[in-house]
Enzyme design. Sequence first.
Site, short mmCIF file in Angstrom:
data_model
loop_
_atom_site.label_atom_id
_atom_site.label_comp_id
_atom_site.label_asym_id
_atom_site.label_seq_id
_atom_site.Cartn_x
_atom_site.Cartn_y
_atom_site.Cartn_z
CG ASP A 22 -1.68 1.23 1.44
OD1 ASP A 22 -2.39 1.62 0.50
OD2 ASP A 22 -1.59 1.82 2.53
CG ASP A 24 -1.38 7.88 0.85
OD1 ASP A 24 -0.42 8.66 0.83
OD2 ASP A 24 -2.26 7.87 -0.03
CB THR A 115 -2.00 3.46 -4.02
OG1 THR A 115 -2.48 4.61 -3.30
CG2 THR A 115 -1.87 3.81 -5.50
CB SER A 116 -7.22 3.74 -2.12
OG SER A 116 -7.42 2.41 -1.68
CE LYS A 147 -5.28 -1.13 -1.34
NZ LYS A 147 -4.13 -0.46 -0.69
#
Length: 207
Positions: A22, A24, A115-116, A147
Amino acid sequence: MTSKTTPPLRFGGRDYAAFLFDMDGTMIDSTRVAERIWGDWAERNGADAAALLAAVHGVRAVDTIRRFAREGTDIEAEAVRLTEAEIAAVDGILPVPGIEAFVAALPAERWAVVTSAPRALAEARFRAAGLPVPETMVAAEDVRHGKPDPEGYLKAAALLGVAIGECLVFEDAPAGIAAAQAAGADVVVVGGQVDADGCVAAIADYR
């Protein structure tokens, strides 16, 4: 499968074909920046800031906005505006301690980021933190379902040409941990802010 001529990656006494990260909170410390921008958004839009900030980590902006916005809000337009604000706010973006040396020791084809964040935001934050933009990255716009859906991690493993069951995921948020576990990967929890039950390890950082 890991090639016999390519040494596996080792962590905690186990061998893995690839590491998936991931971004952040896991590679980059962007918490203060993100919480300031999201807090401002909550105030402008009449949302419960505390509830929003508790739910936003590890989740795509468009999904958070859809959950907390007023009825009739243009979700996509709001997501674009918020992403632009985050891209402009790079002061205070820092690498998680030890991550530079950790990824520098990994072959580029053996790790990826899931990553989102939208790709433009992810790239801006990697540059601001002084970290290399990964060769393989699955960003918000690369998946249909963010996610905690496992789609992103499954896609990253496929892009690297490895089985997801041979991957170790580094995560810091409940939504990401759930996504990685649903995909079938082992998980290391980074930062110590969430429950590590069912994960192979918990680390404060990469030192």
